[in-house]
Design a protein around this motif. Sequence first.
Motif, PDB file in Angstrom:
ATOM      1  N   VAL A  71       1.096  -0.802  -0.153  1.00  0.00           N
ATOM      2  CA  VAL A  71       0.058   0.319  -0.187  1.00  0.00           C
ATOM      3  C   VAL A  71       1.123   1.066   0.342  1.00  0.00           C
ATOM      4  N   ALA A  72       1.953   1.711   0.461  1.00  0.00           N
ATOM      5  CA  ALA A  72       2.765   2.658   1.197  1.00  0.00           C
ATOM      6  C   ALA A  72       3.125   2.610  -0.533  1.00  0.00           C
ATOM      7  N   GLY A  73       3.601   1.273  -1.115  1.00  0.00           N
ATOM      8  CA  GLY A  73       4.629   1.271  -2.705  1.00  0.00           C
ATOM      9  C   GLY A  73       3.369   1.974  -3.373  1.00  0.00           C
ATOM     10  N   LEU A  74       2.062   1.603  -3.087  1.00  0.00           N
ATOM     11  CA  LEU A  74       1.361   2.285  -4.126  1.00  0.00           C
ATOM     12  C   LEU A  74       1.122   4.002  -4.349  1.00  0.00           C
ATOM     13  N   ALA A  75       1.339   4.489  -2.544  1.00  0.00           N
ATOM     14  CA  ALA A  75       0.907   5.220  -2.230  1.00  0.00           C
ATOM     15  C   ALA A  75       1.747   6.456  -3.433  1.00  0.00           C
ATOM     16  N   VAL A  76       3.446   5.942  -2.515  1.00  0.00           N
ATOM     17  CA  VAL A  76       4.395   6.484  -2.742  1.00  0.00           C
ATOM     18  C   VAL A  76       4.837   6.995  -4.511  1.00  0.00           C
ATOM     19  N   SER A  77       4.006   5.892  -5.558  1.00  0.00           N
ATOM     20  CA  SER A  77       4.230   5.829  -7.109  1.00  0.00           C
ATOM     21  C   SER A  77       3.188   6.791  -7.741  1.00  0.00           C
ATOM     22  N   LEU A  78       2.003   7.739  -6.780  1.00  0.00           N
ATOM     23  CA  LEU A  78       2.059   8.497  -7.655  1.00  0.00           C
ATOM     24  C   LEU A  78       2.426   9.647  -7.091  1.00  0.00           C
ATOM     25  N   LEU A  79       3.909   9.844  -6.783  1.00  0.00           N
ATOM     26  CA  LEU A  79       4.660  10.904  -6.689  1.00  0.00           C
ATOM     27  C   LEU A  79       5.157  11.108  -7.942  1.00  0.00           C
ATOM     28  N   VAL A  80       5.066   9.850  -9.089  1.00  0.00           N
ATOM     29  CA  VAL A  80       5.534   9.990 -10.588  1.00  0.00           C
ATOM     30  C   VAL A  80       4.342  10.479 -11.265  1.00  0.00           C
ATOM     31  N   VAL A  81       4.736  11.664 -12.367  1.00  0.00           N
ATOM     32  CA  VAL A  81       4.109  12.411 -13.167  1.00  0.00           C
ATOM     33  C   VAL A  81       4.239  11.963 -14.006  1.00  0.00           C
ATOM     34  N   ARG A  82       2.853  11.164 -15.348  1.00  0.00           N
ATOM     35  CA  ARG A  82       3.424  11.262 -16.552  1.00  0.00           C
ATOM     36  C   ARG A  82       2.789  12.088 -17.720  1.00  0.00           C
ATOM     37  N   GLU A  83       3.423  12.875 -18.653  1.00  0.00           N
ATOM     38  CA  GLU A  83       2.203  14.254 -18.901  1.00  0.00           C
ATOM     39  C   GLU A  83       2.896  14.705 -20.474  1.00  0.00           C
ATOM     40  N   ARG A  84       2.041  13.842 -20.543  1.00  0.00           N
ATOM     41  CA  ARG A  84       1.583  14.483 -23.048  1.00  0.00           C
ATOM     42  C   ARG A  84       0.344  14.814 -23.654  1.00  0.00           C
ATOM     43  N   VAL A  85       0.367  15.639 -24.208  1.00  0.00           N
ATOM     44  CA  VAL A  85      -0.362  15.705 -25.314  1.00  0.00           C
ATOM     45  C   VAL A  85      -0.353  14.577 -26.887  1.00  0.00           C
ATOM     46  N   CYS A  86      -1.951  14.481 -27.343  1.00  0.00           N
ATOM     47  CA  CYS A  86      -1.002  14.005 -28.367  1.00  0.00           C
ATOM     48  C   CYS A  86      -2.732  13.867 -28.574  1.00  0.00           C
ATOM     49  N   CYS A  87      -3.249  13.253 -30.375  1.00  0.00           N
ATOM     50  CA  CYS A  87      -4.421  13.497 -30.610  1.00  0.00           C
ATOM     51  C   CYS A  87      -5.409  14.537 -30.522  1.00  0.00           C
ATOM     52  N   MET A  88      -4.358  15.153 -31.223  1.00  0.00           N
ATOM     53  CA  MET A  88      -3.985  16.950 -31.520  1.00  0.00           C
ATOM     54  C   MET A  88      -5.485  18.033 -30.685  1.00  0.00           C
ATOM     55  N   PHE A  89      -4.254  17.835 -29.306  1.00  0.00           N
ATOM     56  CA  PHE A  89      -4.768  18.532 -28.019  1.00  0.00           C
ATOM     57  C   PHE A  89      -5.386  17.954 -27.063  1.00  0.00           C
ATOM     58  N   VAL A  90      -4.785  16.388 -27.024  1.00  0.00           N
ATOM     59  CA  VAL A  90      -5.808  15.896 -26.254  1.00  0.00           C
ATOM     60  C   VAL A  90      -4.616  15.875 -24.841  1.00  0.00           C
ATOM     61  N   TYR A  91      -4.584  16.410 -22.907  1.00  0.00           N
ATOM     62  CA  TYR A  91      -4.248  16.759 -21.827  1.00  0.00           C
ATOM     63  C   TYR A  91      -3.935  15.136 -21.573  1.00  0.00           C
ATOM     64  N   HIS A  92      -2.904  14.696 -21.073  1.00  0.00           N
ATOM     65  CA  HIS A  92      -3.122  13.177 -20.544  1.00  0.00           C
ATOM     66  C   HIS A  92      -2.115  14.047 -18.998  1.00  0.00           C
ATOM     67  N   HIS A  93      -2.556  13.631 -17.732  1.00  0.00           N
ATOM     68  CA  HIS A  93      -1.891  13.857 -16.430  1.00  0.00           C
ATOM     69  C   HIS A  93      -2.402  12.414 -15.634  1.00  0.00           C
ATOM     70  N   ASP A  94      -1.276  11.936 -16.113  1.00  0.00           N
ATOM     71  CA  ASP A  94      -1.841  10.423 -15.275  1.00  0.00           C
ATOM     72  C   ASP A  94      -0.208   9.692 -14.127  1.00  0.00           C
ATOM     73  N   LEU A  95      -0.501   9.141 -12.883  1.00  0.00           N
ATOM     74  CA  LEU A  95       0.000   9.183 -11.674  1.00  0.00           C
ATOM     75  C   LEU A  95       0.221   7.499 -11.698  1.00  0.00           C
ATOM     76  N   GLY A  96       1.560   7.262 -11.181  1.00  0.00           N
ATOM     77  CA  GLY A  96       1.697   6.232 -11.040  1.00  0.00           C
ATOM     78  C   GLY A  96       2.999   5.216 -11.540  1.00  0.00           C
ATOM     79  N   TYR A  97       3.247   4.440 -10.999  1.00  0.00           N
ATOM     80  CA  TYR A  97       4.438   4.289 -11.420  1.00  0.00           C
ATOM     81  C   TYR A  97       4.721   2.217 -10.931  1.00  0.00           C
ATOM     82  N   PRO A  98       5.037   1.333 -11.280  1.00  0.00           N
ATOM     83  CA  PRO A  98       5.656   1.492 -12.699  1.00  0.00           C
ATOM     84  C   PRO A  98       4.907   1.736 -13.827  1.00  0.00           C
TER      85      PRO A  98
END
Length: 160
Positions: A71-98
């Motif tokens: 549970v601690a690993g899942l919680a701490v993994s939320l500090l990893v942020v992946r952002e991307r823009v794709c498909c003509m201006f769709v913004y993705h903000h995803d959290l978690g690792y791996p």
Amino acid sequence: MSMSSGRVALSVVGALGALTGLFALVISGGMSHWLVFGAVLVASGLLLLWTGLRGPLPGPPAWVAIVVLTVAGLAVSLLVVRERVCCMFVYHHDLGYPWSWLLSYAEAETMPAVEELRARAADLPKHVHRGRFVAATAFWTGVALLLVLPVTLLRRRPAP
């Protein structure tokens, strides 16, 4: 000599984990998160398999520690942020690792509007991706097993 159902379960789960990890390594394509995921599943799966076949069984405190660390690993993994823009201006903000398992996204008409979305990414609605959550949970459980089981083995080693 017959094995207890607990040992059989540990052995089966360990073997499946190791095989899943090997599969992840084979299909990784050199991507670091796949390599880390696969290595952890192989190592923890083999350790769990060995524990089921020959090693001392972990007691309730060890299982509690494994759950808490997962549970601690899942919680701490939320500090990893992946952002991307794709498909003509769709913004993705995803959290978690791996695996990014807490997802949010929004669409915009222009790039400046995408930047506005990015500035308020925390306000975007979020949802859990179930498949990625299961994979991330397997990963963090594997990490917890690799931390806890060796300690259990050392503590239960018979005195010389």
